[in-house]
Write an enzyme that holds these catalytic residues in place. Sequence first.
Site, PDB file in Angstrom:
ATOM      1  N   GLU A 174      34.519  53.965 103.586  1.00 28.24           N
ATOM      2  CA  GLU A 174      36.448  54.339 103.467  1.00 28.24           C
ATOM      3  C   GLU A 174      36.958  52.892 103.027  1.00 28.24           C
ATOM      4  OE1 GLU A 174      36.979  56.946 102.002  1.00 28.24           O
ATOM      5  OE2 GLU A 174      35.667  58.513 103.628  1.00 28.24           O
ATOM      6  N   CYS A 223      45.937  52.584 101.007  1.00 27.44           N
ATOM      7  CA  CYS A 223      44.838  52.189 100.973  1.00 27.44           C
ATOM      8  C   CYS A 223      45.202  53.175  99.252  1.00 27.44           C
ATOM      9  CB  CYS A 223      43.576  52.957 101.471  1.00 27.44           C
ATOM     10  SG  CYS A 223      43.819  54.443 102.041  1.00 27.44           S
TER      11      CYS A 223
HETATM   12  P1  NAD Z   1      38.834  44.655 106.155  1.00 30.70           P
HETATM   13  O1  NAD Z   1      37.857  45.360 105.924  1.00 30.70           O
HETATM   14  O2  NAD Z   1      39.131  42.725 107.332  1.00 30.70           O
HETATM   15  O3  NAD Z   1      39.052  45.106 108.253  1.00 30.70           O
HETATM   16  C1  NAD Z   1      38.443  46.491 109.024  1.00 30.70           C
HETATM   17  C2  NAD Z   1      37.342  46.555 110.232  1.00 30.70           C
HETATM   18  O4  NAD Z   1      36.622  46.180 110.051  1.00 30.70           O
HETATM   19  C3  NAD Z   1      38.568  45.942 110.799  1.00 30.70           C
HETATM   20  O5  NAD Z   1      37.944  46.321 111.932  1.00 30.70           O
HETATM   21  C4  NAD Z   1      37.612  44.735 111.077  1.00 30.70           C
HETATM   22  O6  NAD Z   1      38.068  43.809 112.712  1.00 30.70           O
HETATM   23  C5  NAD Z   1      35.472  45.352 111.080  1.00 30.70           C
HETATM   24  N1  NAD Z   1      35.431  44.236 110.451  1.00 30.70           N
HETATM   25  C6  NAD Z   1      35.751  42.913 110.224  1.00 30.70           C
HETATM   26  N2  NAD Z   1      34.149  41.902 109.395  1.00 30.70           N
HETATM   27  C7  NAD Z   1      33.581  42.644 109.762  1.00 30.70           C
HETATM   28  C8  NAD Z   1      32.452  42.270 109.975  1.00 30.70           C
HETATM   29  N3  NAD Z   1      31.607  41.717 109.583  1.00 30.70           N
HETATM   30  N4  NAD Z   1      31.349  43.647 110.973  1.00 30.70           N
HETATM   31  C9  NAD Z   1      32.232  44.456 111.205  1.00 30.70           C
HETATM   32  N5  NAD Z   1      33.469  44.438 111.738  1.00 30.70           N
HETATM   33  C10 NAD Z   1      34.443  44.429 110.479  1.00 30.70           C
HETATM   34  O7  NAD Z   1      40.158  45.218 106.288  1.00 30.70           O
HETATM   35  P2  NAD Z   1      41.640  46.230 107.037  1.00 30.70           P
HETATM   36  O8  NAD Z   1      42.763  45.009 105.833  1.00 30.70           O
HETATM   37  O9  NAD Z   1      41.437  45.708 108.591  1.00 30.70           O
HETATM   38  O10 NAD Z   1      42.408  47.174 106.050  1.00 30.70           O
HETATM   39  C11 NAD Z   1      42.862  47.263 105.301  1.00 30.70           C
HETATM   40  C12 NAD Z   1      41.755  47.589 104.110  1.00 30.70           C
HETATM   41  O11 NAD Z   1      41.471  48.600 104.158  1.00 30.70           O
HETATM   42  C13 NAD Z   1      42.164  48.167 102.820  1.00 30.70           C
HETATM   43  O12 NAD Z   1      41.785  47.271 101.788  1.00 30.70           O
HETATM   44  C14 NAD Z   1      42.755  49.335 101.981  1.00 30.70           C
HETATM   45  O13 NAD Z   1      42.606  49.669 100.959  1.00 30.70           O
HETATM   46  C15 NAD Z   1      41.658  50.333 103.247  1.00 30.70           C
HETATM   47  N6  NAD Z   1      42.208  51.757 103.617  1.00 30.70           N
HETATM   48  C16 NAD Z   1      41.108  51.980 103.598  1.00 30.70           C
HETATM   49  C17 NAD Z   1      41.288  52.876 103.412  1.00 30.70           C
HETATM   50  C18 NAD Z   1      40.845  55.152 102.928  1.00 30.70           C
HETATM   51  O14 NAD Z   1      40.522  55.893 103.571  1.00 30.70           O
HETATM   52  N7  NAD Z   1      39.746  54.881 101.804  1.00 30.70           N
HETATM   53  C19 NAD Z   1      42.721  53.663 104.522  1.00 30.70           C
HETATM   54  C20 NAD Z   1      43.128  52.826 105.239  1.00 30.70           C
HETATM   55  C21 NAD Z   1      43.437  51.656 104.922  1.00 30.70           C
END
Ligand code: NAD
Length: 494
Positions: free
Chosen positions: A237, A271
């Site tokens: 997502e 998002c």
């Molecule tokens: P991010 O991708 O930076 O991090 C998301 C999660 O992944 C965090 O818990 C982070 O610690 C973890 N992570 C980071 N690198 C990793 C790795 N190499 N291996 C495993 N885990 C890892 O995203 P964010 O800044 O936390 O969130 C914002 C993003 O989320 C935006 O793009 C937003 O649109 C999206 N989002 C989508 C939805 C949806 O339902 N489609 C909902 C909310 C947010």
Amino acid sequence: MTDDAATFTTRSPATGERIAEHPVDGPDEVARALSRARDAQAGWAALPASRRRDHLLRWKKALATGLGPVARTIAEETGKPAGDAALEVVLTLEHLAWAARNAERVLRRRKVGTGVFTVHQRASLVYRPLGVIGVIGPWNYPLYTPMGSIGYALAAGNAVVFKPSELTPATGLLLAGLFDAAVPEYAGLLTTVTGPASTGDALARSGVDKLAFTGSPGTARKVMAVCAETLTPFLAECGGKDAVIVTADADLDAAADAIVWGALSNAGQTCAGVERVYAVREIHAALCARVAERAGKLRPGAGPDATYGPMTLPGQVAIVEDHVTGAVSAGARALLGGPESVRAPFVAPVVLTGVPEDAAAMTEETFGPVMAINAVAGVDEAVERANASRYALGAAVFCRSGRTGAAIAARLRAGAVSVNSVLGFAAVPALPFGGSQDSGFGRIHGEEGLRAFTSVQSMTVQRFTPPIALTSFEVPAATRERAIRMARALHRRR
Ligand code: NAD
């Protein structure tokens, strides 16, 4: 935070003040959580669905009773106003209630029809839980978003190990703590592990039976590559660049009101928030004036009068500034605010128009309180532009007739569309949620969201010995030929 740090500190996005210290969980802690989860899951999966429902409803009740402290924790970690955090809890309760109450109906054994040559079989589908689901969550809706996976996975009979964002670990810990307190006989069924990317990486490598990821598409690619090594199923997502189409006969006041909320609530860190608006030329100026007037009254801040809070992720401020500056230098006109609206950690509302379609503000996720309202010749052009994005998460259409609006909505590639509202779909638990392309794949919420955490087993039970048994070496050649002639005659008819 260094790579080998044992703990990490969370800070208020508004003031930078220290909130708490949390452990950086590594492969060992994740393995322990997984093992506890496996132990608890065996008994959980064996329960009748109605008992699981009752346990989950007890957890929901605990969450509702603890709404105040949970909302305060969300507000503290994300910086969003307390009222917004409380609404996030309410939305989460609605989803948890739906998942708990509907899992039995959706996942019960389902009979399917057979064919001419299989009338002797009774055929059915059996939905089996997968086992332990790893959930990796983002910070922008630190309860509602991961619960779209956690609540539905548990309702389907799985256990969960949850890795919240490193910006919002206390919210994740509170969630699992409330579960343990409400359902002590299954303590460990939901465990929260805390830490940065390395903890998420450890979870992806831990041997979970599926990984449900919510975050940016860049991180999704990395986590999916890790899951690919072990063929661990993966659900993504990711982000969005949602478009709103406004037709000539739309109610402009209602559209402006909804657009302003969709673009600016949670400081635009949603998002499926509104980032692009395509308004037909006849009403473009009138819509722009209404949106700018409404947005001009809103104030970001940390106090009780603030409409929305700070940018939660400090690094996002530079991206927002870059998108606004880039758009203006490429010829966009700022109807409200501009590059000067960015005063970290806060960003005042920015309304742009005439933004070139190839500017970053139109092609990349801005994730800030910024919107672009571009004029289009008609609905066809609006649909074409809305679909031109590499994201396809949500969208909205404003149109006098709901029926015409629905017809326009059906031409959009987005995974979810609201007609005459924004984000209407997110509050309906029965509706699946998810996107395609850079917005990810797979669905959470609704029936699809329950089935996403199961594997379907196809089953046949032979009711009687068939008159023409074809799965035997004892079948006479003449019988087989008769069957082939019959099948051929049957399928040549139509
Ligand atoms: P991010 O991708 O930076 O991090 C998301 C999660 O992944 C965090 O818990 C982070 O610690 C973890 N992570 C980071 N690198 C990793 C790795 N190499 N291996 C495993 N885990 C890892 O995203 P964010 O800044 O936390 O969130 C914002 C993003 O989320 C935006 O793009 C937003 O649109 C999206 N989002 C989508 C939805 C949806 O339902 N489609 C909902 C909310 C947010």
